[in-house]
Design an enzyme around this catalytic site. Structure first.
Site, PDB file in Angstrom:
ATOM      1  N   HIS A 164       0.822  -1.215   0.000  1.00  0.00           N
ATOM      2  CA  HIS A 164       0.000   0.000   0.000  1.00  0.00           C
ATOM      3  C   HIS A 164       0.852   1.259   0.000  1.00  0.00           C
ATOM      4  CE1 HIS A 164       0.790   0.636   4.343  1.00  0.00           C
ATOM      5  NE2 HIS A 164       0.704  -0.680   4.440  1.00  0.00           N
ATOM      6  N   CYS A 180       1.945  -2.603   6.619  1.00  0.00           N
ATOM      7  CA  CYS A 180       2.609  -3.785   6.062  1.00  0.00           C
ATOM      8  C   CYS A 180       3.775  -3.336   5.186  1.00  0.00           C
ATOM      9  CB  CYS A 180       1.614  -4.616   5.247  1.00  0.00           C
ATOM     10  SG  CYS A 180       0.570  -5.726   6.225  1.00  0.00           S
TER      11      CYS A 180
END
Length: 210
Positions: A164, A180
């Site tokens: 992301h 993440c």
């Protein structure tokens, strides 16, 4: 297919790909402010970051097929495999969740301007985030997932592993507390345009294995 070639030496056979960065790549343009629907993602002060984390084609030996994404959280790189000798490399920032899983998966969900829901473990640590559980943190410049998100699945199981964007560009090249696999908005949009759904992803372990 011309946009896929660099010095005519490889091609991954995927249509409508952005041009690969070559010797004359315009980083000033690549990391400039980027209009994107209702938002304009800010320009990146890329010169303040080690050049190895800039988007670039590199020598990279891999047993993965061209078109595979390889994530190396321990060296903070993400590779899009071009051939058995070359890859397009991006710098990443790695949150705690980025070290929590490794293995083989597929990109099964691609989200433009994603909303964000904090995991229950994060809510337990910071109860004020609970208000975002039902409706989510709205898309936009402050959203923790940034401009794009790609969700990794194994079969019918969501690994909860995400690639992301990030509203914190200084986190690229670093290990951070949350998230993440973080990428600059401009880079995650570039990757998003290259990878179709069901793209294979290999997340390496600390030993460099899937």
């Amino acid at each position: 297919m011309a946009a896929l070639s660099l010095a005519g030496c490889y091609s991954v056979g995927l249509p409508s790909q952005p041009a690969l960065p070559g010797d004359d790549f315009d980083y000033e343009l690549a990391y400039a402010a980027l209009p994107d629907g209702d938002y304009t993602w800010p320009a990146i002060n890329y010169k303040s970051v080690d050049r190895k984390y800039w988007r670039q084609v590199v020598d990279y030996k891999s047993g993965s097929r061209p078109g595979t994404v390889v994530v190396d959280p321990y060296n903070r790189f993400l590779y899009w495999i071009l051939s058995n000798r070359k890859a397009l490399r991006y710098g990443i920032g790695v949150g705690r969740a980025g070290f929590a899983w490794s293995g083989d998966a597929q990109i099964r969900v691609k989200r433009m301007h994603p909303i964000w829901r904090p995991p229950q473990e994060m809510i337990a640590r910071k109860p004020s985030l609970g208000r975002y559980w039902e409706e989510g943190f709205p898309a936009g410049l402050k959203n923790p997932l940034g401009a794009r998100a790609m969700d990794l699945w194994q079969g019918r199981t969501d690994t909860l592993y995400r690639i992301h964007g990030t509203p914190d560009p200084s986190s690229i090249g670093r290990n951070v507390s949350s998230g993440c696999i973080r990428m600059w908005h401009q880079d995650v949009i570039d990757l998003f345009e290259r990878v179709p759904l069901r793209t294979n992803v290999v997340v390496l372990s600390k030993e460099g294995e899937a």
